[in-house]
Design a protein around this motif. Structure first.
Motif, PDB file in Angstrom:
ATOM      1  N   MET A  21      37.031  31.968  29.627  1.00 31.56           N
ATOM      2  CA  MET A  21      36.450  32.639  30.803  1.00 31.56           C
ATOM      3  C   MET A  21      37.271  33.887  31.122  1.00 31.56           C
ATOM      4  SD  MET A  21      35.875  31.166  34.699  1.00 31.56           S
ATOM      5  CE  MET A  21      34.803  29.833  34.179  1.00 31.56           C
ATOM      6  N   GLY A  22      36.581  35.034  31.233  1.00 35.02           N
ATOM      7  CA  GLY A  22      37.271  36.279  31.521  1.00 35.02           C
ATOM      8  C   GLY A  22      37.708  36.371  32.970  1.00 35.02           C
ATOM      9  N   LEU A  23      38.474  37.405  33.281  1.00 32.83           N
ATOM     10  CA  LEU A  23      39.025  37.555  34.625  1.00 32.83           C
ATOM     11  C   LEU A  23      37.928  37.665  35.678  1.00 32.83           C
ATOM     12  CD1 LEU A  23      41.287  37.972  36.656  1.00 32.83           C
ATOM     13  CD2 LEU A  23      41.324  40.393  36.029  1.00 32.83           C
ATOM     14  N   LEU A  24      36.886  38.443  35.414  1.00 31.50           N
ATOM     15  CA  LEU A  24      35.841  38.627  36.414  1.00 31.50           C
ATOM     16  C   LEU A  24      35.113  37.321  36.712  1.00 31.50           C
ATOM     17  CD1 LEU A  24      34.354  42.096  35.368  1.00 31.50           C
ATOM     18  CD2 LEU A  24      36.320  41.577  36.828  1.00 31.50           C
ATOM     19  N   GLU A  25      34.898  36.527  35.664  1.00 32.65           N
ATOM     20  CA  GLU A  25      34.274  35.221  35.860  1.00 32.65           C
ATOM     21  C   GLU A  25      35.206  34.290  36.634  1.00 32.65           C
ATOM     22  OE1 GLU A  25      32.319  37.238  32.508  1.00 32.65           O
ATOM     23  OE2 GLU A  25      34.417  36.799  32.955  1.00 32.65           O
ATOM     24  N   GLN A  26      36.486  34.369  36.352  1.00 31.76           N
ATOM     25  CA  GLN A  26      37.470  33.558  37.079  1.00 31.76           C
ATOM     26  C   GLN A  26      37.482  33.925  38.560  1.00 31.76           C
ATOM     27  OE1 GLN A  26      41.390  33.761  35.255  1.00 31.76           O
ATOM     28  NE2 GLN A  26      40.523  33.639  33.203  1.00 31.76           N
ATOM     29  N   CYS A  27      37.395  35.224  38.844  1.00 34.03           N
ATOM     30  CA  CYS A  27      37.382  35.677  40.244  1.00 34.03           C
ATOM     31  C   CYS A  27      36.150  35.139  40.968  1.00 34.03           C
ATOM     32  CB  CYS A  27      37.389  37.206  40.301  1.00 34.03           C
ATOM     33  SG  CYS A  27      38.983  37.958  39.891  1.00 34.03           S
ATOM     34  N   GLU A  28      35.004  35.200  40.297  1.00 30.75           N
ATOM     35  CA  GLU A  28      33.787  34.713  40.943  1.00 30.75           C
ATOM     36  C   GLU A  28      33.866  33.217  41.208  1.00 30.75           C
ATOM     37  OE1 GLU A  28      29.041  35.468  40.818  1.00 30.75           O
ATOM     38  OE2 GLU A  28      30.151  35.719  38.939  1.00 30.75           O
ATOM     39  N   ALA A  29      34.423  32.466  40.250  1.00 31.08           N
ATOM     40  CA  ALA A  29      34.524  31.020  40.420  1.00 31.08           C
ATOM     41  C   ALA A  29      35.518  30.642  41.508  1.00 31.08           C
ATOM     42  CB  ALA A  29      34.930  30.373  39.087  1.00 31.08           C
ATOM     43  N   ALA A  30      36.622  31.388  41.596  1.00 32.54           N
ATOM     44  CA  ALA A  30      37.690  31.032  42.540  1.00 32.54           C
ATOM     45  C   ALA A  30      37.496  31.638  43.924  1.00 32.54           C
ATOM     46  CB  ALA A  30      39.045  31.465  41.974  1.00 32.54           C
ATOM     47  N   PHE A  31      36.899  32.850  43.975  1.00 35.21           N
ATOM     48  CA  PHE A  31      36.829  33.567  45.254  1.00 35.21           C
ATOM     49  C   PHE A  31      35.411  33.979  45.651  1.00 35.21           C
ATOM     50  CE2 PHE A  31      41.094  34.283  43.538  1.00 35.21           C
ATOM     51  CZ  PHE A  31      41.862  33.829  44.597  1.00 35.21           C
ATOM     52  N   GLY A  32      34.433  33.596  44.845  1.00 37.31           N
ATOM     53  CA  GLY A  32      33.049  33.871  45.204  1.00 37.31           C
ATOM     54  C   GLY A  32      32.576  35.271  44.925  1.00 37.31           C
ATOM     55  N   SER A  33      33.371  36.062  44.192  1.00 45.53           N
ATOM     56  CA  SER A  33      32.972  37.431  43.871  1.00 45.53           C
ATOM     57  C   SER A  33      33.703  37.893  42.611  1.00 45.53           C
ATOM     58  CB  SER A  33      33.313  38.378  45.019  1.00 45.53           C
ATOM     59  OG  SER A  33      33.050  39.732  44.644  1.00 45.53           O
ATOM     60  N   PRO A  34      32.995  38.606  41.720  1.00 46.31           N
ATOM     61  CA  PRO A  34      33.653  39.156  40.529  1.00 46.31           C
ATOM     62  C   PRO A  34      34.288  40.518  40.809  1.00 46.31           C
ATOM     63  CG  PRO A  34      31.320  39.605  40.422  1.00 46.31           C
ATOM     64  CD  PRO A  34      31.537  38.826  41.686  1.00 46.31           C
ATOM     65  N   ASP A  35      34.128  41.015  42.039  1.00 50.13           N
ATOM     66  CA  ASP A  35      34.642  42.331  42.422  1.00 50.13           C
ATOM     67  C   ASP A  35      36.137  42.226  42.719  1.00 50.13           C
ATOM     68  OD1 ASP A  35      35.404  44.682  43.798  1.00 50.13           O
ATOM     69  OD2 ASP A  35      33.374  44.968  44.559  1.00 50.13           O
ATOM     70  N   LEU A  36      36.961  42.877  41.898  1.00 46.05           N
ATOM     71  CA  LEU A  36      38.412  42.779  42.068  1.00 46.05           C
ATOM     72  C   LEU A  36      38.863  43.329  43.419  1.00 46.05           C
ATOM     73  CD1 LEU A  36      39.740  43.824  38.529  1.00 46.05           C
ATOM     74  CD2 LEU A  36      39.078  41.558  39.370  1.00 46.05           C
ATOM     75  N   TYR A  37      38.204  44.374  43.898  1.00 48.25           N
ATOM     76  CA  TYR A  37      38.572  44.949  45.197  1.00 48.25           C
ATOM     77  C   TYR A  37      38.271  43.962  46.323  1.00 48.25           C
ATOM     78  CZ  TYR A  37      38.978  49.443  42.772  1.00 48.25           C
ATOM     79  OH  TYR A  37      39.358  50.447  41.921  1.00 48.25           O
ATOM     80  N   ARG A  38      37.127  43.326  46.230  1.00 51.72           N
ATOM     81  CA  ARG A  38      36.755  42.352  47.260  1.00 51.72           C
ATOM     82  C   ARG A  38      37.714  41.161  47.235  1.00 51.72           C
ATOM     83  NH1 ARG A  38      32.263  41.474  50.300  1.00 51.72           N
ATOM     84  NH2 ARG A  38      31.190  43.173  49.232  1.00 51.72           N
ATOM     85  N   VAL A  39      38.100  40.741  46.041  1.00 56.07           N
ATOM     86  CA  VAL A  39      39.016  39.607  45.918  1.00 56.07           C
ATOM     87  C   VAL A  39      40.345  39.906  46.607  1.00 56.07           C
ATOM     88  CG1 VAL A  39      40.414  38.294  44.256  1.00 56.07           C
ATOM     89  CG2 VAL A  39      37.972  38.646  43.838  1.00 56.07           C
ATOM     90  N   LEU A  40      40.821  41.140  46.496  1.00 51.42           N
ATOM     91  CA  LEU A  40      42.084  41.528  47.139  1.00 51.42           C
ATOM     92  C   LEU A  40      41.875  41.995  48.580  1.00 51.42           C
ATOM     93  CD1 LEU A  40      44.065  43.426  44.345  1.00 51.42           C
ATOM     94  CD2 LEU A  40      44.103  41.003  44.944  1.00 51.42           C
TER      95      LEU A  40
END
Length: 259
Positions: free
Chosen positions: A1-20
């Motif tokens: 699983m790539g980083l963007l998919e990991q972000c969506e699974a963990a934080f509900g969004s694949p957007d790195l800016y939104r995650v931070l």
């Protein structure tokens, strides 16, 4: 699983800016501050024993998101194509993310915090930060009060006056969320602040006065009227000034804009 998919699974969004929790146009300093604030919330050292594994996973993902956005080339690739180089230096290296975090955010002292509060409140820097937060969050006082450094519930009347004066002078636009804020929302914010104050007092009693390393207990024991938890304040202060807080370096206000 790539980083963007990991972000969506963990934080509900694949957007790195939104995650931070930062805007796409954020400066390097704002991205660093956003990373620190977000990582404090999921830091494994703060998690309950049964939640440490999940906290560690989310903490690592945040570290990777920051590694991409703090690297000029990786960020440019992400901004232009919406992808990340999974094999690039930012993500390819086997990093100890906890050690990486500690190197970025060294501890500050109680005196640093006290001195900063005295110099910051009612300063030109605070004035600029309040107006920037007002524009950033389009008049949402909940988010403004959570964003401005050192601000607690008792500062709200003063901060509202700063904003009202800026609106009257035409420095900032008049947002409905601010000028038409309901009494119910104001009271809800007050109740949250009072609840946080009670929780902070309870924590102080559980911890006692602590030692020099226990910043939270020491600060709470000296300022019982604080109406919000200290975690975000410490995160913002360390992220905004880093080691300069210890060295008395020049303070600059980060430019902010809409997310």
């Amino acid at each position: 699983m790539g980083l963007l998919e990991q972000c969506e699974a963990a934080f509900g969004s694949p957007d790195l800016y939104r995650v931070l929790g930062v805007r796409r146009e954020a400066s390097a300093q704002e991205i660093r501050r956003g990373y620190h604030r977000a990582s404090l919330r999921v830091h494994p050292d703060r998690a309950e024993p049964g939640a440490k594994e999940e906290a560690t996973r989310r903490f690592q993902i945040l570290g990777k998101a920051y590694a991409v956005l703090s690297d000029a080339e990786q960020r440019a690739l992400y901004d232009e194509q919406g992808t990340v180089d999974e094999q690039g230096e930012a993500l390819g290296a086997q990093r100890d993310w906890r050690e990486y975090w500690r190197l970025l955010f060294q501890k500050i002292t109680v005196k640093d915090i006290e001195d900063f509060e005295k110099s910051y409140k009612e300063s030109e820097e605070e004035l600029a930060d309040v107006k920037a937060a007002y524009v950033d969050f389009e008049g949402d006082m909940d988010r403004i009060m959570a964003s401005v450094l050192c601000a607690d519930y008792t500062d709200e009347p003063r901060i509202r006056k700063i904003i009202e004066k800026a609106i009257d002078s035409g420095e900032v636009p008049s947002y409905k969320a601010f000028v038409k804020e309901s009494k119910q929302k104001m009271m809800a914010r007050k109740r949250r602040a009072e609840k946080e104050a009670r929780e902070a007092e309870k924590t102080k009693e559980e911890l006692g006065l602590g030692g020099e390393d226990d910043l939270k207990a020491l600060i709470q024991s000296k300022n019982k009227d604080r109406k919000k938890e200290m975690d975000d304040f410490l995160a913002q202060l360390e992220a905004k000034y880093g080691n300069n807080a210890k060295k008395g370096g020049n303070k600059t206000t980060a430019k902010k804009g809409k997310k």
